[in-house]
Motif scaffolding. Structure first.
Motif, PDB file in Angstrom:
ATOM      1  N   ARG A 208    -101.126 -76.729 -37.668  1.00 39.73           N
ATOM      2  CA  ARG A 208    -100.605 -77.006 -38.997  1.00 39.73           C
ATOM      3  C   ARG A 208    -101.508 -76.417 -40.077  1.00 39.73           C
ATOM      4  O   ARG A 208    -101.037 -75.892 -41.078  1.00 39.73           O
ATOM      5  CB  ARG A 208    -100.495 -78.528 -39.190  1.00 39.73           C
ATOM      6  N   ASN A 209    -102.811 -76.496 -39.868  1.00 43.31           N
ATOM      7  CA  ASN A 209    -103.764 -76.030 -40.878  1.00 43.31           C
ATOM      8  C   ASN A 209    -104.009 -74.526 -40.824  1.00 43.31           C
ATOM      9  O   ASN A 209    -104.485 -73.941 -41.777  1.00 43.31           O
ATOM     10  CB  ASN A 209    -105.098 -76.765 -40.720  1.00 43.31           C
TER      11      ASN A 209
ATOM     12  N   ASP B 246    -104.842 -87.341 -27.530  1.00 48.67           N
ATOM     13  CA  ASP B 246    -105.836 -86.929 -28.521  1.00 48.67           C
ATOM     14  C   ASP B 246    -105.925 -85.412 -28.590  1.00 48.67           C
ATOM     15  O   ASP B 246    -105.987 -84.836 -29.673  1.00 48.67           O
ATOM     16  CB  ASP B 246    -107.210 -87.513 -28.175  1.00 48.67           C
TER      17      ASP B 246
ATOM     18  N   LEU C  79    -102.756 -84.080 -30.327  1.00 51.24           N
ATOM     19  CA  LEU C  79    -102.778 -84.268 -31.776  1.00 51.24           C
ATOM     20  C   LEU C  79    -103.771 -83.316 -32.439  1.00 51.24           C
ATOM     21  O   LEU C  79    -103.497 -82.790 -33.523  1.00 51.24           O
ATOM     22  CB  LEU C  79    -103.125 -85.723 -32.107  1.00 51.24           C
ATOM     23  N   LYS C  80    -104.900 -83.068 -31.805  1.00 52.26           N
ATOM     24  CA  LYS C  80    -105.890 -82.132 -32.347  1.00 52.26           C
ATOM     25  C   LYS C  80    -105.297 -80.731 -32.436  1.00 52.26           C
ATOM     26  O   LYS C  80    -105.444 -80.045 -33.448  1.00 52.26           O
ATOM     27  CB  LYS C  80    -107.133 -82.138 -31.462  1.00 52.26           C
ATOM     28  N   LYS C  81    -104.603 -80.299 -31.378  1.00 51.96           N
ATOM     29  CA  LYS C  81    -103.966 -78.976 -31.380  1.00 51.96           C
ATOM     30  C   LYS C  81    -102.909 -78.887 -32.474  1.00 51.96           C
ATOM     31  O   LYS C  81    -102.790 -77.869 -33.162  1.00 51.96           O
ATOM     32  CB  LYS C  81    -103.311 -78.689 -30.023  1.00 51.96           C
ATOM     33  N   GLN C  82    -102.130 -79.959 -32.640  1.00 54.50           N
ATOM     34  CA  GLN C  82    -101.086 -79.963 -33.670  1.00 54.50           C
ATOM     35  C   GLN C  82    -101.703 -79.808 -35.057  1.00 54.50           C
ATOM     36  O   GLN C  82    -101.191 -79.065 -35.882  1.00 54.50           O
ATOM     37  CB  GLN C  82    -100.270 -81.260 -33.599  1.00 54.50           C
ATOM     38  N   ARG C  83    -102.799 -80.516 -35.313  1.00 53.31           N
ATOM     39  CA  ARG C  83    -103.461 -80.411 -36.610  1.00 53.31           C
ATOM     40  C   ARG C  83    -103.995 -78.994 -36.826  1.00 53.31           C
ATOM     41  O   ARG C  83    -103.888 -78.444 -37.926  1.00 53.31           O
ATOM     42  CB  ARG C  83    -104.602 -81.426 -36.709  1.00 53.31           C
ATOM     43  N   GLN C  84    -104.566 -78.402 -35.788  1.00 55.53           N
ATOM     44  CA  GLN C  84    -105.091 -77.048 -35.899  1.00 55.53           C
ATOM     45  C   GLN C  84    -103.973 -76.067 -36.225  1.00 55.53           C
ATOM     46  O   GLN C  84    -104.131 -75.185 -37.073  1.00 55.53           O
ATOM     47  CB  GLN C  84    -105.789 -76.623 -34.606  1.00 55.53           C
TER      48      GLN C  84
END
Length: 91
Positions: A71-72, A61, A64-69
């Motif tokens: 990416r955005n 989790d 995935l949170k770091k990856q989304r950050q």
């Protein structure tokens, strides 16, 4: 009571005692199996330590949170490119 009946009664008592002893042995062995299985495959008491800022391989989790950050969040390079394009348009 005949002699045969007495022998059968004694044999029955002996077999019942053996059966009880074997049932107790099976119970103890099952407890040992459960204990060993828990030690082998159960959760470990060792805690994994993660250094500050380091992503844990076991915490998906967080990963995935770091990856989304990432990416955005626009990179510095893309902000510079946008700034340069704005300047080119003004010239």
């Amino acid at each position: 009571m005949t002699e045969l009946e007495q022998q059968l009664m004694e044999q029955n008592k002996t077999l019942l005692a053996q059966n009880q002893a074997l049932l107790e042995q099976v119970r103890q062995l099952n407890e040992q199996i459960q204990c060993i299985t828990k030690k082998l495959f159960g959760s470990s008491s060792e805690k994994t330590k993660v250094a500050d800022g380091q992503i844990s391989l076991f915490d998906s989790d967080h990963f995935l949170k770091k990856q989304r950050q990432l990416r955005n969040k626009p990179s510095k390079r893309s902000r510079i490119d946008v700034k340069n394009k704005k300047e080119e348009k003004q010239n």
